[in-house]
Scaffold this motif. Structure first.
Motif, PDB file in Angstrom:
ATOM      1  N   LEU A 158       0.871   8.478  -2.503  1.00 55.65           N
ATOM      2  CA  LEU A 158      -0.066   7.521  -2.881  1.00 55.65           C
ATOM      3  C   LEU A 158      -1.398   8.389  -2.650  1.00 55.65           C
ATOM      4  O   LEU A 158      -1.506   9.283  -1.776  1.00 55.65           O
ATOM      5  CB  LEU A 158      -0.031   6.266  -1.947  1.00 55.65           C
ATOM      6  N   PRO A 159      -2.548   7.575  -3.240  1.00 58.01           N
ATOM      7  CA  PRO A 159      -3.888   8.045  -2.868  1.00 58.01           C
ATOM      8  C   PRO A 159      -4.130   8.055  -1.390  1.00 58.01           C
ATOM      9  O   PRO A 159      -3.524   7.294  -0.636  1.00 58.01           O
ATOM     10  CB  PRO A 159      -4.870   7.192  -3.739  1.00 58.01           C
ATOM     11  N   ILE A 198       0.138  -1.212  -1.645  1.00 56.42           N
ATOM     12  CA  ILE A 198      -0.037  -0.133  -2.334  1.00 56.42           C
ATOM     13  C   ILE A 198      -1.211  -0.416  -3.451  1.00 56.42           C
ATOM     14  O   ILE A 198      -2.241   0.613  -3.778  1.00 56.42           O
ATOM     15  CB  ILE A 198       1.169  -0.030  -3.279  1.00 56.42           C
ATOM     16  N   GLU A 202      -4.615   1.865  -3.880  1.00 55.85           N
ATOM     17  CA  GLU A 202      -4.891   2.625  -4.933  1.00 55.85           C
ATOM     18  C   GLU A 202      -6.380   2.171  -5.294  1.00 55.85           C
ATOM     19  O   GLU A 202      -7.038   2.972  -6.086  1.00 55.85           O
ATOM     20  CB  GLU A 202      -3.910   2.083  -6.121  1.00 55.85           C
ATOM     21  N   ARG A 203      -6.747   0.989  -4.958  1.00 56.23           N
ATOM     22  CA  ARG A 203      -8.269   0.667  -5.411  1.00 56.23           C
ATOM     23  C   ARG A 203      -9.172   0.897  -4.356  1.00 56.23           C
ATOM     24  O   ARG A 203     -10.440   0.526  -4.560  1.00 56.23           O
ATOM     25  CB  ARG A 203      -8.280  -0.848  -5.997  1.00 56.23           C
TER      26      ARG A 203
END
Length: 287
Positions: A158-159, A198, A202-203
């Protein structure tokens, strides 16, 4: 020749247990991320064919029970290497704390021996070795931020979450991960909003991350270690943006956006709890 590797601790932003597996493990779905609190691994070749582990910390096994030893033994066996090594572990991560210190040491050993012996292993190959050692080791090979599923060995990167400070506080007790999982009642669990976590990661939604922190093992550990709940209350009262127990505990972490507030929380906890750390969220992968 000496090879050096850092072995960062991890925290769980979300930890869910979906059920019991046929192999005796639990099916998990959890989000982990690394923090800037690390053990330091130093490996060098020695004469003969022996693995020797030394550690700066008491209560860390220095024989085949040590996960770094298991990692070296697995690599030597898998690749037919007849060469002795000495593994020196300088411990900074508290032992049996829910921070994956032993797993990260094993992962660092895999990365170090890959370089020392020029094995040319890809991340996928190192992760396969790691999965044979322990559930969190595969995540720790790459570190960063990831969703871990299965028994924890299947990793989906994930980022990195938004940068922030992390306060870690461990009460003066240790818990057995196996005992915590064994005591977990699977009926009527309040499952974390893992998909929402998640999406928040991600944002880059820091507030969304803090509001979704959840760990189904927390209530089990609190029944055995009441200090976990006490530390959570103190952290929240001192102004942490989000507070949660990591892994099977008993370490509690607090996320804090601003350094001045993080320093106040750190200072407030030092008189209340023996092992307290103020570190940064790493978030990015090691390899």
């Amino acid at each position: 020749m000496k090879v050096l590797e850092k072995a960062p601790a991890k925290i769980n932003l979300a930890l869910d247990v979906l059920g019991k597996r046929a192999d005796g493990y639990h099916e998990v779905r959890m989000i982990m991320t690394t923090v800037d609190l690390s053990d330091h691994i130093e490996i060098q070749e020695t004469g003969g064919d022996r693995i020797r582990v030394r550690s700066s910390a008491l209560y860390v096994p220095e024989d085949e029970r040590n996960l770094a030893y298991k990692a070296a033994d697995l690599i030597k066996t898998r690749f037919g290497i007849k060469q002795g090594v000495e593994i020196w572990i300088k411990k900074e991560i508290p032992v049996a704390a829910g921070l994956a210190g032993g797993s990260s040491d094993a992962a660092a050993t895999i990365r170090a021996l890959n370089r020392l012996w020029r094995l040319g292993l890809s991340y996928e190959e190192m992760a396969e070795l790691a999965a044979a050692i322990g559930s969190d080791v595969a995540f720790c090979v790459r570190g960063g931020t990831a969703l871990a599923i299965g028994r924890g060995e299947k990793i989906e990167p994930l980022p990195a979450p938004p940068p922030c400070w992390v306060i870690l506080a461990k009460p003066p007790v240790s818990v057995s991960t196996a005992e915590i999982y064994q005591a977990l009642t699977l009926d009527n669990l309040a499952h974390p909003d893992t998909d929402g976590m998640i999406a928040a990661i991600e944002r880059g939604d820091y507030e969304g991350i803090c509001s979704r922190l959840s760990n189904v093992l927390e209530s089990v550990t609190i029944q055995k270690v009441e200090e976990v709940e006490q530390i959570k209350r103190v952290m929240a009262r001192l102004g942490a943006d989000g507070v949660l127990m990591s892994g099977s505990g008993p370490t509690v972490f607090g996320l804090v956006r601003h350094k001045s507030k993080a320093q106040r929380i750190y200072n407030g906890l030092r008189g209340f709890c023996g092992e307290v750390f103020m570190v940064r969220l790493l978030g990015g992968a090691l390899i």
